[in-house]
Design a protein around this motif. Sequence first.
Motif, PDB file in Angstrom:
ATOM      1  N   ALA A 121      33.081  36.310  46.367  1.00 33.29           N
ATOM      2  CA  ALA A 121      32.166  35.643  45.432  1.00 33.29           C
ATOM      3  C   ALA A 121      30.924  36.497  45.199  1.00 33.29           C
ATOM      4  CB  ALA A 121      31.780  34.267  45.964  1.00 33.29           C
ATOM      5  N   ALA A 122      30.443  37.159  46.245  1.00 39.22           N
ATOM      6  CA  ALA A 122      29.277  38.037  46.103  1.00 39.22           C
ATOM      7  C   ALA A 122      29.603  39.202  45.179  1.00 39.22           C
ATOM      8  CB  ALA A 122      28.833  38.546  47.468  1.00 39.22           C
ATOM      9  N   CYS A 123      30.797  39.758  45.311  1.00 43.11           N
ATOM     10  CA  CYS A 123      31.206  40.860  44.447  1.00 43.11           C
ATOM     11  C   CYS A 123      31.201  40.412  42.982  1.00 43.11           C
ATOM     12  CB  CYS A 123      32.588  41.357  44.863  1.00 43.11           C
ATOM     13  SG  CYS A 123      33.170  42.761  43.905  1.00 43.11           S
ATOM     14  N   ARG A 152      41.836  41.923  44.615  1.00 42.12           N
ATOM     15  CA  ARG A 152      42.321  42.107  45.986  1.00 42.12           C
ATOM     16  C   ARG A 152      41.332  42.952  46.777  1.00 42.12           C
ATOM     17  NH1 ARG A 152      46.319  47.181  45.564  1.00 42.12           N
ATOM     18  NH2 ARG A 152      45.496  47.966  43.602  1.00 42.12           N
ATOM     19  N   LEU A 153      41.411  42.802  48.085  1.00 42.73           N
ATOM     20  CA  LEU A 153      40.591  43.607  48.985  1.00 42.73           C
ATOM     21  C   LEU A 153      41.195  45.007  49.076  1.00 42.73           C
ATOM     22  CD1 LEU A 153      38.357  43.860  51.191  1.00 42.73           C
ATOM     23  CD2 LEU A 153      40.130  43.189  52.836  1.00 42.73           C
ATOM     24  N   LEU A 154      40.324  46.023  49.002  1.00 44.70           N
ATOM     25  CA  LEU A 154      40.767  47.403  49.159  1.00 44.70           C
ATOM     26  C   LEU A 154      40.305  48.000  50.486  1.00 44.70           C
ATOM     27  CD1 LEU A 154      39.998  48.688  45.551  1.00 44.70           C
ATOM     28  CD2 LEU A 154      42.231  48.037  46.493  1.00 44.70           C
ATOM     29  N   VAL A 155      39.050  47.710  50.866  1.00 42.52           N
ATOM     30  CA  VAL A 155      38.465  48.315  52.067  1.00 42.52           C
ATOM     31  C   VAL A 155      37.572  47.318  52.789  1.00 42.52           C
ATOM     32  CG1 VAL A 155      36.668  49.969  52.780  1.00 42.52           C
ATOM     33  CG2 VAL A 155      38.535  50.732  51.347  1.00 42.52           C
ATOM     34  N   PHE A 161      36.308  45.716  46.683  1.00 45.94           N
ATOM     35  CA  PHE A 161      37.348  44.919  46.036  1.00 45.94           C
ATOM     36  C   PHE A 161      37.803  45.573  44.735  1.00 45.94           C
ATOM     37  CE2 PHE A 161      34.926  41.762  48.476  1.00 45.94           C
ATOM     38  CZ  PHE A 161      35.948  41.079  49.117  1.00 45.94           C
ATOM     39  N   ASP A 162      39.084  45.416  44.439  1.00 49.42           N
ATOM     40  CA  ASP A 162      39.646  45.805  43.150  1.00 49.42           C
ATOM     41  C   ASP A 162      39.239  44.735  42.148  1.00 49.42           C
ATOM     42  OD1 ASP A 162      41.244  46.340  40.937  1.00 49.42           O
ATOM     43  OD2 ASP A 162      43.140  46.056  41.998  1.00 49.42           O
ATOM     44  N   CYS A 163      38.565  45.155  41.093  1.00 52.87           N
ATOM     45  CA  CYS A 163      38.147  44.201  40.060  1.00 52.87           C
ATOM     46  C   CYS A 163      38.835  44.463  38.723  1.00 52.87           C
ATOM     47  CB  CYS A 163      36.632  44.224  39.914  1.00 52.87           C
ATOM     48  SG  CYS A 163      35.798  43.450  41.309  1.00 52.87           S
ATOM     49  N   GLY A 164      39.977  45.155  38.780  1.00 52.90           N
ATOM     50  CA  GLY A 164      40.777  45.330  37.581  1.00 52.90           C
ATOM     51  C   GLY A 164      40.333  46.497  36.714  1.00 52.90           C
TER      52      GLY A 164
END
Length: 144
Positions: free
Chosen positions: A39-41, A57-60, A77-80
């Motif tokens: 949510a912060a991202c 999705r989580l990356l790291v 996070f991957d944000c597309g």
Amino acid sequence: MAAGALFVRGDHVLLVHKTYGNGWDLPGGYVEPGEAPAAACRREVREELGIDRSVRRLLVHDWAPRPGEGDKVLYVFDCGVLGADECAIRLQESELDAWQWVSIDDLDDYVIPRLARRVRRAHLAYLDGCPRYLEHGRPVGRGD
């Protein structure tokens, strides 16, 4: 805790230039009390870039202690793919003054070494679909 967004275009990642601190970074920022990292991202991307993107999705997950500041846990996070949203980017002028696509090979020219390691591992996770656990931006145990 902090959460950052990885946007990828081939072998390039989107970096933002902060008007404070170390200069270039991923879009993102600190997690507020009671707020989930994903949510912060999303909130930080909305505030900093003016676009609303769900986390994919989580990356790291990176543990990064700093003397005088204590332990930090940093998520990427991957944000597309940005696509048409790239034209809609409106920087948060109080914190950012530029954004740029940067080649993975050129990261060392833009960011501190620990962040360069984290972003490279996030890019690998983006490509192969396997999230990474890091300490100081480095894989622990067996890994890449």
